[in-house]
Design a protein around this motif. Structure first.
Motif, PDB file in Angstrom:
ATOM      1  N   TYR A  18      61.068  84.813 -88.876  1.00  0.00           N
ATOM      2  CA  TYR A  18      62.223  84.486 -88.027  1.00  0.00           C
ATOM      3  C   TYR A  18      63.518  84.333 -88.827  1.00  0.00           C
ATOM      4  N   TYR A  22      62.260  75.840 -90.574  1.00  0.00           N
ATOM      5  CA  TYR A  22      61.600  75.103 -89.486  1.00  0.00           C
ATOM      6  C   TYR A  22      62.410  73.855 -89.123  1.00  0.00           C
ATOM      7  N   HIS A  23      63.126  73.314 -90.100  1.00  0.00           N
ATOM      8  CA  HIS A  23      63.988  72.151 -89.870  1.00  0.00           C
ATOM      9  C   HIS A  23      65.270  72.353 -90.650  1.00  0.00           C
ATOM     10  N   CYS A  57      57.797  74.111 -80.155  1.00  0.00           N
ATOM     11  CA  CYS A  57      56.390  74.416 -80.371  1.00  0.00           C
ATOM     12  C   CYS A  57      55.892  73.597 -81.568  1.00  0.00           C
ATOM     13  N   LEU A  60      55.089  72.785 -87.873  1.00  0.00           N
ATOM     14  CA  LEU A  60      54.473  71.939 -88.898  1.00  0.00           C
ATOM     15  C   LEU A  60      54.017  70.608 -88.291  1.00  0.00           C
ATOM     16  N   TYR A  62      55.834  68.183 -87.073  1.00  0.00           N
ATOM     17  CA  TYR A  62      56.677  67.002 -87.335  1.00  0.00           C
ATOM     18  C   TYR A  62      56.991  66.219 -86.073  1.00  0.00           C
ATOM     19  N   ASN A  63      57.287  66.925 -84.976  1.00  0.00           N
ATOM     20  CA  ASN A  63      57.659  66.187 -83.765  1.00  0.00           C
ATOM     21  C   ASN A  63      56.480  65.366 -83.240  1.00  0.00           C
ATOM     22  N   GLU A  86      51.463  76.913 -80.012  1.00  0.00           N
ATOM     23  CA  GLU A  86      51.913  77.469 -81.290  1.00  0.00           C
ATOM     24  C   GLU A  86      51.271  78.839 -81.489  1.00  0.00           C
ATOM     25  N   LEU A  87      52.122  79.837 -81.748  1.00  0.00           N
ATOM     26  CA  LEU A  87      51.624  81.212 -81.962  1.00  0.00           C
ATOM     27  C   LEU A  87      50.820  81.331 -83.248  1.00  0.00           C
ATOM     28  N   ASP A 133      50.692  81.994 -76.815  1.00  0.00           N
ATOM     29  CA  ASP A 133      52.088  82.105 -76.385  1.00  0.00           C
ATOM     30  C   ASP A 133      52.463  80.928 -75.477  1.00  0.00           C
ATOM     31  N   ALA A 134      53.556  80.270 -75.832  1.00  0.00           N
ATOM     32  CA  ALA A 134      54.031  79.119 -75.046  1.00  0.00           C
ATOM     33  C   ALA A 134      54.299  79.501 -73.589  1.00  0.00           C
ATOM     34  N   ASP A 152      62.027  72.733 -79.138  1.00  0.00           N
ATOM     35  CA  ASP A 152      62.328  72.883 -80.565  1.00  0.00           C
ATOM     36  C   ASP A 152      61.841  74.237 -81.088  1.00  0.00           C
ATOM     37  N   ASN A 159      64.309  83.853 -81.092  1.00  0.00           N
ATOM     38  CA  ASN A 159      63.164  83.323 -80.328  1.00  0.00           C
ATOM     39  C   ASN A 159      63.534  83.295 -78.842  1.00  0.00           C
ATOM     40  N   GLU A 161      62.634  84.379 -75.985  1.00  0.00           N
ATOM     41  CA  GLU A 161      61.754  84.116 -74.821  1.00  0.00           C
ATOM     42  C   GLU A 161      61.619  82.627 -74.509  1.00  0.00           C
TER      43      GLU A 161
END
Ligand SMILES: C[S@@+](CC[C@H](N)C(=O)[O-])C[C@H]1O[C@@H](n2cnc3c(N)ncnc32)[C@H](O)[C@@H]1O
Length: 253
Positions: A18, A22-23, A57, A60, A62-63, A86-87, A133-134, A152, A159, A161
């Protein structure tokens, strides 16, 4: 994936797929989770004894893990049910060996169990990570399931979609009437996607950066109300993002 140390000392990754972190390295991974998602949504849902949370999603984790940290630090006596798509199944598996911050030290067993089995359950906590897929996963929930949604995904440019009007239509359906959605994204096309899906938009500034909070009903205590009809009148070019990939460059409000 490239390993990156963020400003608060917690580690994140850079996704070569991507081309994004990620953060935000300047905010810190755990700080970002707490300030942009957990504290504002938990303050709003403070009165509830049980919370159903959709974490879009998992990444890692963290959320999800910071939610547990926050609940433990604040002695919250709530049942938490966290659902997260998570894909990247390999990423979730690899978290068994990820160098997480000291704040997650006493939840090593939870992290190991989630990495290995994609789920965890005890009397106060349920975690389900769905590898897939979400967009499909969110169709599996009954109407009005969630109290909180952490939105997130990576940015809308890469991203798409997970930022469209149609996606937020589906999110709206599975949100309870008093659900709150948190996201770091503040661009007008994203807020229009949410608003066209029937959500009211609020702006909140937990620390240095603004965030967006969205909900199904108008709220007094949510932050600054953003009148999206006024935005449309003032900016005739502004468009939501749709599934047909008519993407507009995301510009700040
Ligand atoms: C910004 S990261 C999430 C960070 C995460 N919330 C955390 O705290 O570590 C975005 C995640 O969304 C996942 N993803 C992107 N598109 C997806 C989709 N359509 N369905 C499921 N997961 C997706 C990516 O693989 C990535 O792990």
């Amino acid at each position: 994936m490239e390993f990156v140390k963020t400003k608060d000392g917690s580690n994140t990754l850079f996704s070569t797929k991507y081309q994004q972190h990620y953060h935000n390295p300047d905010d810190g991974a755990i700080n970002e989770s707490l300030s942009k998602h957990i504290i504002p949504t938990f303050e709003f849902q403070n009165h509830k004894e049980e919370l159903n949370i959709l974490d879009i999603c998992f990444g890692l984790g963290y959320n999800t893990f910071s939610t547990i940290y926050y609940a433990r630090q604040n002695g919250l006596n709530k049942k938490l049910n966290i659902y997260s798509p998570e894909l990247d199944g390999e990423l979730v598996k690899s978290l068994e060996n990820f160098d997480f911050p000291k704040e997650f030290e006493d939840m090593k067993n939870i992290i190991q169990t989630v990495a290995k089995t994609k789920k965890y359950e005890d009397d106060y906590l349920k975690i389900e990570v769905n590898i897939g897929d979400a967009r499909e996963y969110i169709q599996s929930f009954k109407k009005e399931t969630f109290d909180i949604v952490y939105q997130d995904a990576f940015s809308s440019e890469v991203n798409t979609e997970l930022w469209t009007k149609e996606y937020f239509d589906d999110i709206n359906k599975i949100c309870k009437e008093d659900c709150v959605i948190s996201t770091y994204a503040i661009a007008t096309p994203i807020r229009l996607s949410m608003n066209e899906a029937g959500l009211y938009i609020y702006e909140h500034r937990p620390v240095k950066r603004k965030i967006t909070l969205a909900c199904k009903q108008k709220q007094d205590i949510m932050g600054k109300y953003i009148d999206m009809d006024l935005k449309r009148q003032r900016n005739k070019e502004a468009r939501a993002i749709y599934d047909n990939k008519t993407i507009n460059k995301a510009e700040p409000c």
